[in-house]
Design a protein around this motif. Structure first.
Motif, short mmCIF file in Angstrom:
data_model
loop_
_atom_site.label_atom_id
_atom_site.label_comp_id
_atom_site.label_asym_id
_atom_site.label_seq_id
_atom_site.Cartn_x
_atom_site.Cartn_y
_atom_site.Cartn_z
N ASN A 104 0.93 4.50 -2.57
CA ASN A 104 0.92 5.41 -1.76
C ASN A 104 1.98 6.54 -2.85
O ASN A 104 1.40 7.67 -2.86
CB ASN A 104 0.42 5.53 -0.80
CG ASN A 104 -0.66 5.12 -0.03
OD1 ASN A 104 -1.31 4.74 -0.80
ND2 ASN A 104 -0.61 4.99 1.30
N VAL A 105 3.25 6.02 -2.54
CA VAL A 105 4.27 6.84 -2.57
C VAL A 105 4.36 7.92 -3.94
O VAL A 105 4.46 8.29 -4.72
CB VAL A 105 5.82 6.76 -2.21
CG1 VAL A 105 6.80 7.15 -3.06
CG2 VAL A 105 5.37 6.46 -0.36
N LEU A 106 3.70 6.19 -5.34
CA LEU A 106 4.03 6.40 -5.96
C LEU A 106 3.14 7.78 -7.36
O LEU A 106 2.59 8.09 -8.04
CB LEU A 106 3.52 5.10 -6.90
CG LEU A 106 4.49 4.18 -6.84
CD1 LEU A 106 4.28 2.90 -8.00
CD2 LEU A 106 5.45 4.56 -7.74
N ILE A 107 1.06 6.82 -6.45
CA ILE A 107 0.36 8.23 -6.08
C ILE A 107 1.06 9.77 -6.41
O ILE A 107 0.61 10.45 -6.74
CB ILE A 107 -1.17 7.49 -5.45
CG1 ILE A 107 -1.19 6.65 -6.49
CG2 ILE A 107 -1.76 8.81 -5.50
CD1 ILE A 107 -2.08 5.93 -5.43
N LEU A 108 1.31 9.57 -4.87
CA LEU A 108 2.30 10.63 -4.50
C LEU A 108 2.90 11.30 -5.49
O LEU A 108 3.23 12.86 -5.72
CB LEU A 108 2.38 10.91 -3.25
CG LEU A 108 3.51 12.40 -2.72
CD1 LEU A 108 2.04 12.77 -2.30
CD2 LEU A 108 3.88 12.51 -1.00
N LEU A 109 3.51 11.00 -6.13
CA LEU A 109 4.42 11.63 -6.64
C LEU A 109 3.83 11.73 -8.14
O LEU A 109 4.83 12.74 -8.84
CB LEU A 109 5.41 9.59 -7.43
CG LEU A 109 6.93 9.73 -8.30
CD1 LEU A 109 7.61 10.72 -7.35
CD2 LEU A 109 6.96 8.88 -9.63
N PHE A 149 0.48 18.40 -10.33
CA PHE A 149 0.36 19.73 -9.72
C PHE A 149 1.33 20.65 -9.03
O PHE A 149 0.89 22.04 -9.15
CB PHE A 149 -0.47 19.91 -8.83
CG PHE A 149 -1.72 18.89 -9.11
CD1 PHE A 149 -2.30 20.01 -9.78
CD2 PHE A 149 -2.18 17.45 -8.39
CE1 PHE A 149 -3.61 19.56 -10.20
CE2 PHE A 149 -3.53 17.08 -9.24
CZ PHE A 149 -4.36 18.02 -10.07
N LEU A 150 2.76 19.86 -8.65
CA LEU A 150 4.22 21.45 -8.33
C LEU A 150 4.92 21.07 -9.20
O LEU A 150 5.32 22.90 -9.71
CB LEU A 150 3.93 20.13 -7.07
CG LEU A 150 5.51 21.17 -6.82
CD1 LEU A 150 5.23 22.38 -6.14
CD2 LEU A 150 5.93 20.32 -5.09
N LEU A 195 0.68 -1.33 0.22
CA LEU A 195 -0.23 0.27 -0.26
C LEU A 195 1.02 1.65 0.05
O LEU A 195 0.28 2.28 -1.40
CB LEU A 195 -0.79 0.07 1.37
CG LEU A 195 -2.25 -0.58 1.25
CD1 LEU A 195 -3.23 -1.01 1.86
CD2 LEU A 195 -2.94 -0.26 0.04
N GLN A 196 2.25 1.10 0.51
CA GLN A 196 2.93 2.30 0.45
C GLN A 196 3.14 2.97 -0.32
O GLN A 196 3.49 3.77 -0.79
CB GLN A 196 3.44 2.05 1.98
CG GLN A 196 2.97 2.04 3.78
CD GLN A 196 3.09 3.81 3.57
OE1 GLN A 196 1.68 4.00 3.04
NE2 GLN A 196 4.02 4.15 4.98
N THR A 197 4.13 1.74 -1.33
CA THR A 197 4.05 1.45 -2.58
C THR A 197 3.42 2.25 -3.56
O THR A 197 3.79 3.21 -4.26
CB THR A 197 4.85 0.31 -3.05
OG1 THR A 197 5.39 -0.34 -2.12
CG2 THR A 197 5.96 0.49 -4.17
N ILE A 221 0.47 12.89 -8.04
CA ILE A 221 0.44 13.71 -7.80
C ILE A 221 1.20 15.73 -8.43
O ILE A 221 0.75 16.36 -8.28
CB ILE A 221 -0.18 14.35 -6.57
CG1 ILE A 221 -1.52 13.47 -6.95
CG2 ILE A 221 -1.10 15.15 -6.22
CD1 ILE A 221 -2.17 12.58 -5.03
N LEU A 222 2.43 14.60 -7.19
CA LEU A 222 3.52 15.93 -6.97
C LEU A 222 3.24 16.34 -8.84
O LEU A 222 4.28 17.83 -8.80
CB LEU A 222 4.06 15.41 -6.74
CG LEU A 222 3.94 15.52 -5.08
CD1 LEU A 222 5.31 15.14 -3.69
CD2 LEU A 222 3.73 16.63 -4.40
N ALA A 223 4.11 15.56 -9.48
CA ALA A 223 5.10 16.03 -11.01
C ALA A 223 3.95 16.67 -11.56
O ALA A 223 3.87 17.47 -11.94
CB ALA A 223 4.78 14.77 -11.58
#
Lengths: 244, 82, 230
Positions: A14-19, A25-26, A10-12, A21-23
């Protein structure tokens, strides 16, 4: 020590999704805006550079035009100056020529006048000398006007070239002009002197000529032997005039 | 007593592991920081690069102590023999 | 005193047990996502304060990556930045009472290290090709092949344990101190924990950059060094 594999997975995720999202939107928008700003700055810089170049070019053009105008003006000034100089030279030469001509004329005139004056003076002096000699001779005995010149005449005849001397008296009597009618004695003396000089007898035809002032003049066919004051005075006058 | 013996041994092992395992990294970190200070004093303009390298190096060294700590915690809380 | 090495599931979604770190990670994802969306919604050429901070953050990461790799930081910017930002926020989430940082549990650290490991492989193969990347294991000689393979695994493992040990020990020490003296005493330790969290986030990101940089071929930087702002 237990590892919860579900959490790990799940954490993996999650981090991929965060990757993502940040790519999404940021990082991407921020990097884009930075690139845009850099592009804008570059564009502005380029624009400024272009404007600078244009201004530079315009300035150079204006400078060139100014130089051209200056050069043209200088050329015109030089031309006008040259023309004026030539005109001046021409006028000055004209004036100089006129002046020279006038001066030459004046000089000629002056010389001519001087010469005429000189001539007149010489004339006067000659006449005056003649008069003076005449007056002075009047104080002497009448014979002096002839007798004193007989020897000189004979000597002058003796100095004539042989051919001339041989021709004397061959064709009739020798004309002899005297300042005063000589006396018989004087004629005899003269004839004797001539006979001795020439070595033969010659006829003499004496005529009176007061303009001689004093002295004798023997006129042969080929030569005139002058031995009188008038001739002396004429010679002196001529010499004086030559000296002037 | 036999079961207590394993627990006592585990606590002792954890203490020894952390105590001994900290000595080496402590000395190493001291040397590293001293050398970095020396380098920064000599060449202050390179302080940025030196600091970054120093931090990375300290983290590497510190990892040794952390290993010891992890082993100690494993012995205490995840001891397979208890 | 709770066992710091094990976690209990909070609830289940179907067969999937959902543990506390996962929930906290979701919260962090939500916070970061909303913040990013709001902050980058109105980006302008003339920046606001927030935008300036964001740009400084991005350019700093790019500069660090460029310094370490001597190459164009563009392909690695997002990965390194996300790793740094996530670990930083996760470490600092311990400031909120009752929240345990997700990085204090080995599963989260293992997930991060796994992503870095995959990224090393991907960028290495993408840069050199499969044969070229495998050939780097035989450097300097073929004798080093087993050692190089072991190094690949151990450095990933050390990446996990380093982050886990640091954060977990901080949380552990604070919980111990908290159980002894509840008021004011843990504050210096928490401050130290913040510093450690920052440094560990930085080190994790930098080490990931170093490993990726060692895997990819040397490529000259498209931009000169003078363009880097720091």
């Amino acid at each position: 020590m237990t590892i919860d594999w579900w959490t790990l997975g799940l954490q993996t995720v999650n981090v991929l999704i965060l990757l993502w999202i940040l790519a999404r939107f940021l990082f991407r928008p921020v990097a884009k805006i930075i690139a845009e700003r850099q592009a804008a700055a570059h564009a502005a810089l380029d624009e400024a550079e272009a404007a600078k170049h244009a201004a530079e070019a315009a300035r150079a053009e204006a400078e060139a035009a100014r130089q051209a105008v200056l050069r043209e003006r200088a050329e015109k000034i030089a031309e006008v100056r040259k023309d004026a100089e030539a005109e001046k030279q021409r006028l000055m030469a004209e004036v100089q020529a006129e002046l020279d001509k006038a001066r030459g004329q004046a000089k000629d005139e002056l010389a001519r006048q001087g010469r005429a004056q000189q001539e007149a003076l010489s004339e006067q002096a000659g006449v005056l000398a003649g008069d003076i000699a005449d007056r002075l001779l009047a104080r002497l005995p009448k014979e002096a006007r002839v007798a004193g010149f007989i020897d000189g005449l004979v000597e002058a005849v003796a100095q004539l070239p042989e051919s001339t001397r041989a021709g004397i008296g061959l064709h009739g009597p020798v004309p002899l002009r005297a300042a005063q009618m000589p006396t018989e004695a004087e004629i005899a003396q003269l004839r004797a002197g001539l006979d001795t000089t020439l070595g033969r007898a010659v006829e003499i035809e004496v005529t009176e000529a007061p303009e001689l002032i004093a002295g004798l003049e023997l006129d042969t066919a080929t030569a005139i032997v002058r031995n009188h004051f008038r001739a002396d005075l004429d010679r002196i006058t001529a010499e004086v005039r030559k000296h002037d | 007593m036999t079961e207590n013996l394993i627990e006592v041994a585990s606590v002792l092992a954890a203490a020894i592991a952390v105590g001994l395992g900290s000595i080496g990294p402590a000395l190493g970190e001291g040397r590293a920081v001293a050398a970095a200070m020396d380098a920064i004093a000599r060449q202050p303009e390179a302080a940025g690069t030196l600091s970054r390298t120093l931090f990375v190096g300290l983290a590497m060294i510190e990892t040794m102590a952390i290993y010891a700590l992890v082993i100690a915690l494993l012995v205490l809380f995840a001891n397979p023999f208890v | 005193m709770d066992n710091p090495l094990s976690i209990e599931p909070l609830f289940h979604i179907g067969p999937v047990p959902i543990t506390q770190p996962v929930v906290v990670t979701w919260a962090i994802m939500l916070a970061l996502g909303v913040f990013s969306y709001v902050a980058t919604r109105h980006l302008r050429i003339v920046p606001t304060k927030t935008q300036t901070v964001l740009e400084l953050f991005v350019t700093t990461i790019e500069g660090q990556v460029r310094d370490v790799m001597n190459g164009d930081p563009k392909p690695y910017r997002t990965l390194i930045g996300t790793i740094f930002l996530f670990i930083l926020v996760a470490n600092w989430s311990s400031l909120i009472p009752g929240i345990e940082p997700p990085t204090a549990h080995i599963e989260t650290d293992a997930a991060l290290a796994l992503i870095v490991f995959v990224a090393i492989l991907r960028f290495g193969i993408g840069s050199r090709g499969v044969r070229g990347y495998l050939a780097t294991f035989a450097e300097p000689t073929w004798v080093m092949i087993p050692l190089n393979i072991v190094e690949q695994i151990t450095r990933t493992f050390s990446l996990i344990v380093r982050l886990f040990g640091n954060v977990m020990s901080g949380v552990f020490v604070i919980s111990i101190v908290l159980s002894l003296a509840g008021l004011f005493v843990p504050i210096p330790l928490m401050a130290l924990d913040l510093l450690t969290g920052t440094v560990q986030a930085y080190i994790f990101a930098i080490l990931a950059t170093v490993f990726i940089g060692a895997a990819v071929a040397e490529t000259p930087s498209p931009q000169s060094k003078e363009d880097i702002s720091q």
